[in-house]
Design an enzyme around this catalytic site. Structure first.
Site, PDB file in Angstrom:
ATOM      1  N   GLY A 205     -11.425 -11.438  10.352  1.00 39.73           N
ATOM      2  CA  GLY A 205     -12.085 -11.159  11.628  1.00 39.73           C
ATOM      3  C   GLY A 205     -12.554  -9.706  11.742  1.00 39.73           C
TER       4      GLY A 205
ATOM      5  CE1 TYR B 256      -2.336   5.313  13.257  1.00 43.99           C
ATOM      6  CE2 TYR B 256      -3.986   3.852  12.280  1.00 43.99           C
ATOM      7  CZ  TYR B 256      -2.679   4.292  12.369  1.00 43.99           C
ATOM      8  OH  TYR B 256      -1.725   3.756  11.558  1.00 43.99           O
TER       9      TYR B 256
ATOM     10  CD  GLU C 122      -3.034   3.060   8.420  1.00 45.47           C
ATOM     11  OE1 GLU C 122      -3.270   2.508   9.503  1.00 45.47           O
ATOM     12  OE2 GLU C 122      -1.876   3.354   8.050  1.00 45.47           O
TER      13      GLU C 122
ATOM     14  CD1 TRP D  15       0.248   0.271   3.401  1.00 45.70           C
ATOM     15  CD2 TRP D  15      -0.331  -1.830   2.928  1.00 45.70           C
ATOM     16  NE1 TRP D  15       0.668  -0.517   4.432  1.00 45.70           N
ATOM     17  CE2 TRP D  15       0.326  -1.823   4.169  1.00 45.70           C
ATOM     18  CE3 TRP D  15      -0.788  -3.063   2.408  1.00 45.70           C
ATOM     19  CZ2 TRP D  15       0.541  -2.984   4.906  1.00 45.70           C
ATOM     20  CZ3 TRP D  15      -0.573  -4.207   3.142  1.00 45.70           C
ATOM     21  CH2 TRP D  15       0.083  -4.166   4.374  1.00 45.70           C
ATOM     22  NE  ARG D  16       4.863   2.281   4.761  1.00 44.31           N
ATOM     23  CZ  ARG D  16       5.722   2.061   5.743  1.00 44.31           C
ATOM     24  NH1 ARG D  16       6.945   1.640   5.478  1.00 44.31           N
ATOM     25  NH2 ARG D  16       5.361   2.274   6.992  1.00 44.31           N
TER      26      ARG D  16
ATOM     27  CB  THR E 231     -11.187  -7.738  21.697  1.00 43.79           C
ATOM     28  OG1 THR E 231     -10.895  -7.717  20.312  1.00 43.79           O
ATOM     29  CG2 THR E 231     -10.345  -6.699  22.415  1.00 43.79           C
TER      30      THR E 231
ATOM     31  CB  CYS F 298      10.417   1.539  19.807  1.00 41.07           C
ATOM     32  SG  CYS F 298      10.354   2.194  21.472  1.00 41.07           S
TER      33      CYS F 298
ATOM     34  CB  CYS G  30      15.552   7.404  24.031  1.00 37.98           C
ATOM     35  SG  CYS G  30      14.287   6.380  24.767  1.00 37.98           S
TER      36      CYS G  30
ATOM     37  CG  ASP H 157      -0.296   3.376  15.818  1.00 34.13           C
ATOM     38  OD1 ASP H 157       0.674   4.036  16.280  1.00 34.13           O
ATOM     39  OD2 ASP H 157      -0.146   2.478  14.974  1.00 34.13           O
TER      40      ASP H 157
ATOM     41  CB  CYS I  32      18.149   1.057  22.535  1.00 31.40           C
ATOM     42  SG  CYS I  32      16.631   0.825  23.467  1.00 31.40           S
TER      43      CYS I  32
ATOM     44  CD  GLN J  74      -8.216  -4.756  17.269  1.00 30.34           C
ATOM     45  OE1 GLN J  74      -7.556  -5.475  17.995  1.00 30.34           O
ATOM     46  NE2 GLN J  74      -8.824  -3.682  17.695  1.00 30.34           N
TER      47      GLN J  74
HETATM   48  S1  SF4 Z   1      16.113   4.327  22.185  1.00 29.94           S
HETATM   49 FE1  SF4 Z   1      14.096   4.739  23.071  1.00 29.94          FE
HETATM   50  S2  SF4 Z   1      12.784   5.142  21.296  1.00 29.94           S
HETATM   51 FE2  SF4 Z   1      14.624   4.119  20.519  1.00 29.94          FE
HETATM   52  S3  SF4 Z   1      14.140   1.938  20.498  1.00 29.94           S
HETATM   53 FE3  SF4 Z   1      15.116   2.361  22.484  1.00 29.94          FE
HETATM   54  S4  SF4 Z   1      13.415   2.771  23.869  1.00 29.94           S
HETATM   55 FE4  SF4 Z   1      12.589   2.963  21.789  1.00 29.94          FE
END
Ligand code: SF4
Length: 359
Positions: free
Chosen positions: A82, A121, A38, A25-26, A305, A198, A215, A139, A206, A43
């Site tokens: 679903g 959203y 979307e 879809w991009r 759910t 994340c 962060c 979201d 990270c 879900q």
């Molecule tokens: S640095 Fe922070 S924002 Fe980046 S992945 Fe780790 S916890 Fe998530």
């Protein structure tokens, strides 16, 4: 460390350009494509959506064809995904767009949100990705990234958290970059960051994150303490007994009520509770069938759910299935039609597979 939002946006978009997920879809983010994807992605996992998305677009390539589609056709295209109210609302909104907007998707968040099935959203995702409007699409992914970036200590499911996340990301969506849809790309970059680095379950990656130096949760070594979530409510358990009442070619089906869970889809006759063999026979006779043989089936479970179905079942061989058995809206279908014609929700998949075995 603090930096200005233009630099922060630049870091994010550079990472996105190098690491973005390639998704069908991009490739052509028309309003219809963004909207359909979307809705399907609510879900549902990205990998599961890809095949449905291609099939749906092949059958109903634009808003006009979706508006004209019959209920059985679009339900069949959705079968297995679903949450069927999603596709009913898609159809309803396509009719709204045809009647109120001449078949063109409206461009503003305020108008989009008035369409059936489009919440804040989805409206923000369509407005930003398809029309370049600076609206954060908040979201679970964006909330998680926000909560960790800022070490947000309040309930991340609250409206206050959504407003705070939107306020945090908005300046980034407003960053100037001629020739680029910054709002759409920032939102999609955040979706990708949340989905691939994340992570929602398990430790975030990270070391690969473009924002690791900014962060707060990472600086404290407390990534898993955020987002803060209240305990979930437990699901209601419902016991059911499901009946495959059949001869060699036909099987008994009925349509579910027009409102409520799995509304308007087809199902095998079933009843509340776990019936023993004698009770099962009584139930089948009450529906107007004369059982020749009744065989217990393995139990099955389906998790919604807020509800779990714990199902037992019986396969009932009936001689000379009556052409129109009395009671409870039950009718007879060719067995192959539960695959090709009637949408039987995946909640019954164990029983559908059993009925289709050998077909
Ligand atoms: S640095 Fe922070 S924002 Fe980046 S992945 Fe780790 S916890 Fe998530």
């Amino acid at each position: 460390m603090t930096i200005d939002s233009t630099t922060q946006t630049g870091q994010l978009l550079a990472w996105y350009d190098a690491n973005r997920r390639v998704l069908p879809w991009r490739e052509d983010p028309s309003p219809y494509h963004v909207w359909l994807s979307e809705i399907m992605l609510q879900q549902t996992r990205v990998e599961a959506v890809k095949e449905y998305y291609a099939r749906f677009l092949e059958a109903l390539p634009d808003i006009a064809s979706l508006a004209e589609a019959q209920e059985d056709e679009y339900l069949k295209l959705w079968e297995g995904l679903g949450y069927y109210s999603r596709v009913r609302n898609l159809h309803k909104a396509a009719v709204q767009i045809t009647e109120e907007y001449g078949g063109e998707m409206p461009r503003s968040e305020e108008e989009l949100i008035r369409l059936a099935g489009i919440g804040p959203y989805t409206a923000a995702a369509i407005a930003s990705i398809a029309f370049g409007k600076a609206v954060p699409a908040v979201d679970g992914n964006l909330l998680r990234v926000f909560a960790r970036m800022t070490a947000y200590g309040e309930d991340s499911r609250s409206e206050a958290a959504k407003r705070a996340a939107a306020g945090y990301f908005l300046p980034m969506l407003r960053t100037e970059c001629p020739g680029r849809n910054v709002p759409g790309d920032v939102n999609q970059a955040l979706m990708d960051l949340g989905a691939t680095l994340c992570l929602p379950n398990g430790a975030p990656l990270c070391g690969e994150c473009p924002w690791s130096g900014l962060c707060e949760a990472h600086a404290r070594g407390e990534e898993l303490s955020f987002p803060v979530m209240p305990a979930k409510k437990s699901r209601t358990v419902q016991e059911l007994t499901v009946f495959l009442i059949r001869d060699d070619e036909r099987i008994a089906l009925r349509k579910r009520p027009a409102k409520g869970l799995l509304a308007g889809l087809y199902e095998f006759p079933n009843t509340e509770g776990h019936l023993d063999g004698r009770e099962a026979e009584t139930f089948v006779r009450r529906l107007g069938f004369t059982p020749l043989r009744i065989q217990a089936l393995p139990p099955a479970k389906h998790i919604f759910t807020h509800r779990e179905w714990h199902m037992t079942g019986y396969e009932v061989r009936a001689d000379e299935l009556a052409p129109s058995p009395s009671g409870e809206g039950i009718f007879l279908a060719e067995i192959r039609e539960i695959r090709d014609v009637y949408s039987v929700p995946s909640a019954f998949s164990a029983f559908t597979e059993r009925a289709l075995a050998g077909q």
